[in-house]
Design a protein around this motif. Sequence first.
Motif, PDB file in Angstrom:
ATOM      1  N   ASP A 208     -91.057 -56.188 -56.158  1.00  0.00           N
ATOM      2  CA  ASP A 208     -92.300 -56.593 -55.460  1.00  0.00           C
ATOM      3  C   ASP A 208     -91.678 -57.824 -54.611  1.00  0.00           C
ATOM      4  OD1 ASP A 208     -92.923 -59.543 -56.508  1.00  0.00           O
ATOM      5  OD2 ASP A 208     -92.483 -58.441 -58.330  1.00  0.00           O
ATOM      6  N   SER A 209     -92.392 -57.994 -53.248  1.00  0.00           N
ATOM      7  CA  SER A 209     -91.978 -58.813 -52.261  1.00  0.00           C
ATOM      8  C   SER A 209     -91.733 -60.336 -52.635  1.00  0.00           C
ATOM      9  CB  SER A 209     -93.043 -58.679 -51.013  1.00  0.00           C
ATOM     10  OG  SER A 209     -94.098 -59.271 -51.495  1.00  0.00           O
ATOM     11  N   GLY A 210     -92.599 -60.749 -53.972  1.00  0.00           N
ATOM     12  CA  GLY A 210     -92.281 -62.043 -54.055  1.00  0.00           C
ATOM     13  C   GLY A 210     -91.009 -62.466 -54.550  1.00  0.00           C
ATOM     14  N   LYS A 211     -90.037 -61.282 -54.682  1.00  0.00           N
ATOM     15  CA  LYS A 211     -88.806 -61.662 -55.319  1.00  0.00           C
ATOM     16  C   LYS A 211     -87.623 -61.592 -54.118  1.00  0.00           C
ATOM     17  CE  LYS A 211     -89.669 -59.097 -59.583  1.00  0.00           C
ATOM     18  NZ  LYS A 211     -89.247 -57.875 -60.576  1.00  0.00           N
ATOM     19  N   ASP A 227     -79.751 -47.414 -52.399  1.00  0.00           N
ATOM     20  CA  ASP A 227     -80.261 -46.314 -51.411  1.00  0.00           C
ATOM     21  C   ASP A 227     -81.678 -46.341 -50.791  1.00  0.00           C
ATOM     22  OD1 ASP A 227     -77.818 -44.185 -51.518  1.00  0.00           O
ATOM     23  OD2 ASP A 227     -78.548 -44.534 -53.584  1.00  0.00           O
ATOM     24  N   LEU A 228     -82.707 -46.737 -51.782  1.00  0.00           N
ATOM     25  CA  LEU A 228     -84.073 -47.051 -51.356  1.00  0.00           C
ATOM     26  C   LEU A 228     -84.709 -48.277 -52.002  1.00  0.00           C
ATOM     27  CD1 LEU A 228     -86.699 -45.901 -50.063  1.00  0.00           C
ATOM     28  CD2 LEU A 228     -87.003 -44.607 -52.058  1.00  0.00           C
ATOM     29  N   LEU A 229     -85.179 -49.088 -51.248  1.00  0.00           N
ATOM     30  CA  LEU A 229     -86.005 -50.234 -51.847  1.00  0.00           C
ATOM     31  C   LEU A 229     -87.551 -49.950 -51.939  1.00  0.00           C
ATOM     32  CD1 LEU A 229     -86.919 -53.027 -52.928  1.00  0.00           C
ATOM     33  CD2 LEU A 229     -86.589 -53.521 -50.342  1.00  0.00           C
ATOM     34  N   ILE A 230     -88.107 -49.858 -52.834  1.00  0.00           N
ATOM     35  CA  ILE A 230     -89.738 -49.560 -52.914  1.00  0.00           C
ATOM     36  C   ILE A 230     -90.186 -50.880 -53.190  1.00  0.00           C
ATOM     37  CG2 ILE A 230     -91.718 -48.354 -53.560  1.00  0.00           C
ATOM     38  CD1 ILE A 230     -89.813 -46.181 -54.554  1.00  0.00           C
ATOM     39  N   THR A 231     -91.067 -51.632 -52.177  1.00  0.00           N
ATOM     40  CA  THR A 231     -91.679 -53.102 -52.538  1.00  0.00           C
ATOM     41  C   THR A 231     -93.180 -52.560 -51.917  1.00  0.00           C
ATOM     42  OG1 THR A 231     -91.498 -55.347 -51.998  1.00  0.00           O
ATOM     43  CG2 THR A 231     -90.925 -53.636 -50.252  1.00  0.00           C
ATOM     44  N   ASP A 232     -93.957 -53.970 -51.747  1.00  0.00           N
ATOM     45  CA  ASP A 232     -95.125 -53.976 -51.235  1.00  0.00           C
ATOM     46  C   ASP A 232     -95.390 -54.470 -49.933  1.00  0.00           C
ATOM     47  OD1 ASP A 232     -96.050 -57.112 -51.675  1.00  0.00           O
ATOM     48  OD2 ASP A 232     -94.802 -56.512 -53.365  1.00  0.00           O
ATOM     49  N   THR A 233     -96.398 -54.326 -49.412  1.00  0.00           N
ATOM     50  CA  THR A 233     -96.542 -54.748 -48.039  1.00  0.00           C
ATOM     51  C   THR A 233     -96.459 -56.459 -47.801  1.00  0.00           C
ATOM     52  OG1 THR A 233     -99.190 -54.901 -48.447  1.00  0.00           O
ATOM     53  CG2 THR A 233     -98.187 -52.936 -47.378  1.00  0.00           C
ATOM     54  N   GLY A 234     -96.501 -57.047 -48.829  1.00  0.00           N
ATOM     55  CA  GLY A 234     -95.996 -58.518 -48.846  1.00  0.00           C
ATOM     56  C   GLY A 234     -94.779 -58.853 -48.048  1.00  0.00           C
ATOM     57  N   LEU A 235     -93.807 -57.924 -48.161  1.00  0.00           N
ATOM     58  CA  LEU A 235     -92.401 -57.954 -47.288  1.00  0.00           C
ATOM     59  C   LEU A 235     -92.697 -57.724 -45.948  1.00  0.00           C
ATOM     60  CD1 LEU A 235     -89.388 -58.393 -47.889  1.00  0.00           C
ATOM     61  CD2 LEU A 235     -89.480 -55.970 -47.581  1.00  0.00           C
ATOM     62  N   PRO A 237     -92.596 -56.812 -41.980  1.00  0.00           N
ATOM     63  CA  PRO A 237     -91.622 -55.709 -41.301  1.00  0.00           C
ATOM     64  C   PRO A 237     -90.400 -56.236 -40.632  1.00  0.00           C
ATOM     65  CG  PRO A 237     -93.899 -55.618 -40.459  1.00  0.00           C
ATOM     66  CD  PRO A 237     -93.826 -56.870 -41.358  1.00  0.00           C
ATOM     67  N   ASP A 238     -90.227 -57.598 -40.594  1.00  0.00           N
ATOM     68  CA  ASP A 238     -89.123 -58.015 -39.852  1.00  0.00           C
ATOM     69  C   ASP A 238     -88.198 -58.228 -40.979  1.00  0.00           C
ATOM     70  OD1 ASP A 238     -90.008 -58.316 -37.283  1.00  0.00           O
ATOM     71  OD2 ASP A 238     -90.569 -60.692 -37.395  1.00  0.00           O
ATOM     72  N   ASP A 239     -88.501 -58.706 -42.218  1.00  0.00           N
ATOM     73  CA  ASP A 239     -87.560 -58.729 -43.274  1.00  0.00           C
ATOM     74  C   ASP A 239     -87.296 -57.288 -43.903  1.00  0.00           C
ATOM     75  OD1 ASP A 239     -87.536 -61.430 -43.449  1.00  0.00           O
ATOM     76  OD2 ASP A 239     -89.345 -61.532 -44.874  1.00  0.00           O
ATOM     77  N   ALA A 240     -88.037 -56.282 -43.847  1.00  0.00           N
ATOM     78  CA  ALA A 240     -87.744 -55.047 -44.023  1.00  0.00           C
ATOM     79  C   ALA A 240     -86.604 -54.399 -42.733  1.00  0.00           C
ATOM     80  CB  ALA A 240     -88.722 -54.039 -44.102  1.00  0.00           C
ATOM     81  N   ARG A 241     -86.801 -54.785 -41.879  1.00  0.00           N
ATOM     82  CA  ARG A 241     -85.843 -54.467 -40.660  1.00  0.00           C
ATOM     83  C   ARG A 241     -84.557 -55.056 -41.050  1.00  0.00           C
ATOM     84  NH1 ARG A 241     -90.303 -54.142 -37.393  1.00  0.00           N
ATOM     85  NH2 ARG A 241     -90.137 -56.286 -36.713  1.00  0.00           N
ATOM     86  N   ASP A 242     -84.386 -55.934 -41.684  1.00  0.00           N
ATOM     87  CA  ASP A 242     -83.038 -56.754 -41.823  1.00  0.00           C
ATOM     88  C   ASP A 242     -82.533 -56.063 -43.037  1.00  0.00           C
ATOM     89  OD1 ASP A 242     -83.159 -58.807 -39.844  1.00  0.00           O
ATOM     90  OD2 ASP A 242     -84.144 -60.275 -41.180  1.00  0.00           O
ATOM     91  N   ILE A 243     -83.275 -55.683 -43.951  1.00  0.00           N
ATOM     92  CA  ILE A 243     -82.694 -54.981 -45.151  1.00  0.00           C
ATOM     93  C   ILE A 243     -82.031 -53.559 -44.788  1.00  0.00           C
ATOM     94  CG2 ILE A 243     -83.444 -53.649 -47.335  1.00  0.00           C
ATOM     95  CD1 ILE A 243     -85.273 -56.047 -47.829  1.00  0.00           C
ATOM     96  N   GLU A 244     -83.050 -53.123 -44.046  1.00  0.00           N
ATOM     97  CA  GLU A 244     -82.578 -51.574 -43.735  1.00  0.00           C
ATOM     98  C   GLU A 244     -81.280 -51.608 -42.743  1.00  0.00           C
ATOM     99  OE1 GLU A 244     -86.163 -50.405 -41.489  1.00  0.00           O
ATOM    100  OE2 GLU A 244     -86.667 -49.170 -43.059  1.00  0.00           O
ATOM    101  N   ARG A 245     -80.974 -52.710 -42.036  1.00  0.00           N
ATOM    102  CA  ARG A 245     -79.622 -52.781 -41.501  1.00  0.00           C
ATOM    103  C   ARG A 245     -78.298 -52.891 -42.407  1.00  0.00           C
ATOM    104  NH1 ARG A 245     -82.267 -57.345 -38.753  1.00  0.00           N
ATOM    105  NH2 ARG A 245     -83.178 -56.532 -36.601  1.00  0.00           N
ATOM    106  N   SER A 246     -78.586 -53.074 -43.751  1.00  0.00           N
ATOM    107  CA  SER A 246     -77.533 -52.860 -44.518  1.00  0.00           C
ATOM    108  C   SER A 246     -77.550 -51.588 -44.968  1.00  0.00           C
ATOM    109  CB  SER A 246     -77.833 -53.794 -45.777  1.00  0.00           C
ATOM    110  OG  SER A 246     -78.904 -53.252 -46.606  1.00  0.00           O
TER     111      SER A 246
END
Length: 253
Positions: A208-211, A227-235, A237-246
């Motif tokens: 979950d995004s609290g982590k 390979d894949l992170l499944i989280t919630d909408t609390g994360l 979009p900018d943080d999601a893009r940072d993660i996807e860069r890895s």
Amino acid sequence: MYAAERQQEILRLARESGRVDVLSLAEEFQVTAETVRRDLKALDRAGLVRRVHGGAIPSGRLDFEPDLAERESTAADEKDAIARAALAELPADGSVILDAGSTVARLAALFPLESGLTVVTHALPVAARLADHPGIALHLVGGRVRHRTRAAVDAWALRAYGEVAADVAFVATNGFSPDGGLTTPDLAEAAVKRATIAAARRVVLLADSGKYGQRQFARFGDLSDVDLLITDTGLSPDDARDIERSGTAVVRA
């Protein structure tokens, strides 16, 4: 009470009890939960506390680990959404590893009745949810069982995972971030999590995004191992893009 005075009192309470939670503080100071979260954010930025699920601990307590009941009740709606989204990642057949974690246990409870997978787990709560499933070939990894997480650890568990080559591992974490990697409070637990990642061809992180942004004592991997992170909408979009860069794909359920 001014914000600075309230924050000083929050810091005192955290140091006395080892932990403070948002709802209790809001009730005590007669302010909103959002006000308390801002206070905790300010104290966290100052390096005086470290934010954890639902509250904060004094800075330096990287070994803090909530018990099983607290994990189950924290971010329950988000964890349910993550578990439902994770169903789409179950292979049609083959084998999966289920790590110890409250969100992973929720996924185990949702396994379809027609599922015919081979499941390997070292987590007693996960095994309990699947023990009566008619189509699952369940393999329970042994070892010393940690009371706090009901998960098997140490050499026996590590040896067992060394003999496994699963299709997918569903992994849990106490903290994750691009710079901090994947972390958990206990070294023995971290070693087994590292072994589950090595034992699977594909790794799906359920968190979950609290982590996000939390950093615990024992590091067991990097986001690039996932390979894949499944989280919630609390994360965000900018943080999601940072993660996807890895190289890690992100689903916000």
